[in-house]
Design a protein around this motif. Structure first.
Motif, short mmCIF file in Angstrom:
data_model
loop_
_atom_site.label_atom_id
_atom_site.label_comp_id
_atom_site.label_asym_id
_atom_site.label_seq_id
_atom_site.Cartn_x
_atom_site.Cartn_y
_atom_site.Cartn_z
N PHE A 153 41.92 42.70 45.23
CA PHE A 153 40.77 43.51 45.59
C PHE A 153 40.79 44.85 44.85
CE2 PHE A 153 38.62 46.68 48.22
CZ PHE A 153 37.39 46.08 48.44
N LEU A 154 41.94 45.47 44.79
CA LEU A 154 42.05 46.79 44.17
C LEU A 154 41.78 46.73 42.67
CD1 LEU A 154 45.25 48.12 45.97
CD2 LEU A 154 42.88 48.80 46.43
N THR A 155 42.36 45.76 41.99
CA THR A 155 42.17 45.67 40.54
C THR A 155 40.75 45.26 40.19
OG1 THR A 155 43.07 43.41 40.57
CG2 THR A 155 44.59 45.20 40.06
N THR A 156 40.08 44.55 41.08
CA THR A 156 38.69 44.14 40.84
C THR A 156 37.72 45.29 41.05
OG1 THR A 156 39.15 41.86 41.49
CG2 THR A 156 36.85 42.57 41.57
N HIS A 157 37.97 46.13 42.06
CA HIS A 157 36.98 47.13 42.46
C HIS A 157 37.34 48.57 42.08
CE1 HIS A 157 34.56 44.29 44.81
NE2 HIS A 157 35.71 43.76 45.18
N TYR A 158 38.59 48.85 41.75
CA TYR A 158 38.98 50.25 41.50
C TYR A 158 39.67 50.45 40.15
CZ TYR A 158 37.77 51.13 46.34
OH TYR A 158 37.08 51.24 47.51
N GLY A 159 40.50 49.53 39.75
CA GLY A 159 41.20 49.70 38.49
C GLY A 159 42.62 49.20 38.57
N ILE A 206 54.52 44.89 44.57
CA ILE A 206 53.22 45.42 44.14
C ILE A 206 53.25 45.72 42.64
CG2 ILE A 206 51.65 47.39 44.33
CD1 ILE A 206 51.33 45.44 46.62
N SER A 207 54.34 46.28 42.15
CA SER A 207 54.47 46.55 40.72
C SER A 207 54.29 45.27 39.92
CB SER A 207 55.84 47.16 40.40
OG SER A 207 56.00 48.43 41.01
N ASP A 208 55.00 44.22 40.33
CA ASP A 208 54.90 42.94 39.61
C ASP A 208 53.48 42.39 39.63
OD1 ASP A 208 57.59 43.05 39.06
OD2 ASP A 208 58.19 41.66 40.65
N LEU A 209 52.81 42.52 40.79
CA LEU A 209 51.45 41.99 40.89
C LEU A 209 50.47 42.77 40.01
CD1 LEU A 209 51.29 41.26 44.73
CD2 LEU A 209 51.51 39.61 42.87
N PHE A 210 50.61 44.10 39.96
CA PHE A 210 49.76 44.88 39.08
C PHE A 210 50.03 44.54 37.61
CE2 PHE A 210 48.29 47.53 42.54
CZ PHE A 210 47.08 48.03 42.08
N LEU A 211 51.29 44.39 37.26
CA LEU A 211 51.62 44.04 35.89
C LEU A 211 51.10 42.65 35.53
CD1 LEU A 211 55.26 45.45 35.71
CD2 LEU A 211 53.21 46.44 34.67
N GLN A 213 49.10 48.78 35.15
CA GLN A 213 50.15 49.72 34.75
C GLN A 213 50.63 50.49 35.96
OE1 GLN A 213 48.80 52.53 31.83
NE2 GLN A 213 50.81 53.48 31.56
N VAL A 214 51.94 50.60 36.13
CA VAL A 214 52.54 51.43 37.17
C VAL A 214 52.82 52.80 36.56
CG1 VAL A 214 54.45 51.73 38.77
CG2 VAL A 214 53.55 49.43 38.30
N ILE A 239 39.52 57.25 44.27
CA ILE A 239 40.96 56.97 44.20
C ILE A 239 41.45 56.75 45.64
CG2 ILE A 239 43.22 57.76 43.41
CD1 ILE A 239 41.84 59.73 41.58
N PRO A 240 41.38 55.53 46.13
CA PRO A 240 41.80 55.29 47.52
C PRO A 240 43.31 55.18 47.65
CG PRO A 240 41.13 53.24 46.53
CD PRO A 240 40.88 54.31 45.48
N ILE A 241 43.79 55.47 48.85
CA ILE A 241 45.16 55.10 49.23
C ILE A 241 45.08 53.71 49.85
CG2 ILE A 241 47.13 55.62 50.71
CD1 ILE A 241 46.19 58.56 50.68
N ALA A 242 45.82 52.78 49.28
CA ALA A 242 45.93 51.43 49.84
C ALA A 242 47.29 51.32 50.49
CB ALA A 242 45.77 50.38 48.74
N SER A 243 47.31 50.98 51.75
CA SER A 243 48.58 50.99 52.48
C SER A 243 48.57 49.95 53.59
CB SER A 243 48.84 52.37 53.10
OG SER A 243 49.99 52.33 53.91
#
Length: 391
Positions: free
Chosen positions: A132-138, A158-163, A168-169, A225-229
């Motif tokens: 959801f985050l990479t689709t809607h925010y970056g 989360i790092s692995d999933l973003f990569l 980029q972390v 720039i949301p906080i996702a938690s």
């Protein structure tokens, strides 16, 4: 004198750094026990709770678990929130042939025959959240967390999933559980330097509110720039100013705003019992349904000994407020219903992604596989047993 009741231990903190969220878990546990006892108990015997307050202190969880097993003679413990508390309790229940029901999302990569994990594993919240985050925010993420095991391991995933998503972390920072102004200043400075698309936070407990407040007061816009938690729940949002909470994001199998008959029924019962000021959270919902899974297995096995109860747990299914749930016999984790939500203008979590899919647990992140949702009525075709309890 030996009690004829089904005696169980309850270890949720009512005080300390995670007291706010654990109070909701304790309340939901007591609600389920009260409902089952009003319906006649299990095989005519009531469930008898023995409850202690570990005060958010891992060593006290260990000591009280020992007291429950050795002095109170319980074989079943419902409790723990932080991974540090779970890890403190596991050696106790393992050495005494007892069973811990753990109702909190966690970092995965663990199995114990003596633990039933009813909170979400990473493939049941982190996968959906990152998508959801990479689709809607970056795809540029800043990681911040409390300084203990869950944040380190969750941020690694989360790092692995973003990569994997081509992201980029930008930075990774850990702070004490008890946040001071200097820690908040450091976080805000590093966020300004990184300029991320999104922040993933594994700050837990009482540090959540000052972090979100400092973020807002520093001028950041959650819509941009949301906080996702996943460690931020309704219990935390309820303690924030509306302008501080609005726009931030989480992922969980259950939200108080879930609009289904079963979810509304649960929310009404919870509010009627504890008042509208007691927030209803995903960890509370897991704490609630795990008691019903225990009771259904207990009815099937007529024993709370691990050797009899555990096989029965693999045979039952329960129509939880989030949807039908069951325990996976390979992992002792639970089949759950992931959702993503965003805080709206009223301070409520608005569900923004609901795949309506039940996801099989994959705590070691081996398959990332979605399991098509199956109605509870088909459980017998899958070799599961339905329980006699209401809902």
């Amino acid at each position: 004198m030996q009690s004829n009741n089904w005696r169980v231990g309850i270890l949720f903190s009512e005080t300390g750094v995670t007291g706010a969220i654990e109070r909701t878990q304790r309340a939901a546990t007591m609600l389920a026990i009260e409902e089952i006892n009003r319906a006649g108990g299990v095989r005519g015997r009531p469930i008898e709770p023995v409850s202690y307050d570990p005060r958010s202190t891992p060593g006290l969880y260990r000591d009280l678990a020992t007291k429950l097993c050795d002095e109170d003679r319980v074989r079943i413990v419902f409790g723990c929130h932080m991974s540090s508390s779970r890890k403190a309790v596991l050696p106790v229940v393992e050495s005494r042939e007892a069973l811990l029901f753990y109702p909190t999302l966690y970092e995965g990569f663990e199995y114990s025959r003596h633990c039933i994990y009813t909170g979400a594993a990473p493939n049941q919240n982190s996968l959906q959240l990152v998508d959801f985050l990479t689709t809607h925010y970056g795809k540029r993420v800043f990681l911040v967390g409390s300084n203990y095991v869950y944040p380190y391991e969750s941020n690694r995933i989360i790092s692995d999933l973003f990569l994997d998503a081509g992201g980029q972390v930008l930075d990774e920072l850990y702070v004490p559980l008890h946040l001071r102004d200097e820690h908040l200043d450091k976080i805000i400075t590093r966020v300004r330097q990184a300029q991320p698309d999104v922040i993933y936070s594994t700050i837990v407990g009482d540090g959540i509110i000052p972090f979100y407040t400092a973020f807002h007061e520093a001028g950041f816009d959650a819509e941009k720039i949301p906080i996702a938690s996943q460690s931020t729940s309704e219990a935390d949002v309820a303690r924030m100013r509306l302008e501080v909470a609005k726009g931030h994001i989480t992922a969980a199998p259950f939200f108080a705003t879930l609009d289904t008959p079963r979810a509304r029924e649960f929310a009404d019962a919870f509010a009627s019992r504890f008042g509208k000021d007691m927030p209803l959270t995903a960890p509370a919902e897991a704490a609630y349904f795990q008691v019903y899974l225990y009771a259904a297995a207990l009815e099937l096995s007529n024993s709370d000994r691990l050797t009899e109860l555990l096989p029965a747990l693999y045979e039952v299914e329960y129509h939880a407020p989030q949807g039908p749930v069951k325990i996976d016999r390979r992992t002792n984790h639970t089949h759950l219903w992931p959702r993503v939500a965003k805080v709206d203008e009223h301070g409520h979590y608005e569900i923004v992604l609901d795949p309506s899919m039940r996801v099989a647990p994959d705590p070691f992140m081996l398959e990332y596989r979605l399991e098509a949702a199956a109605p509870a009525s088909t459980s017998s075709e899958q070799g599961d047993r339905t329980c006699r309890f209401p809902y």
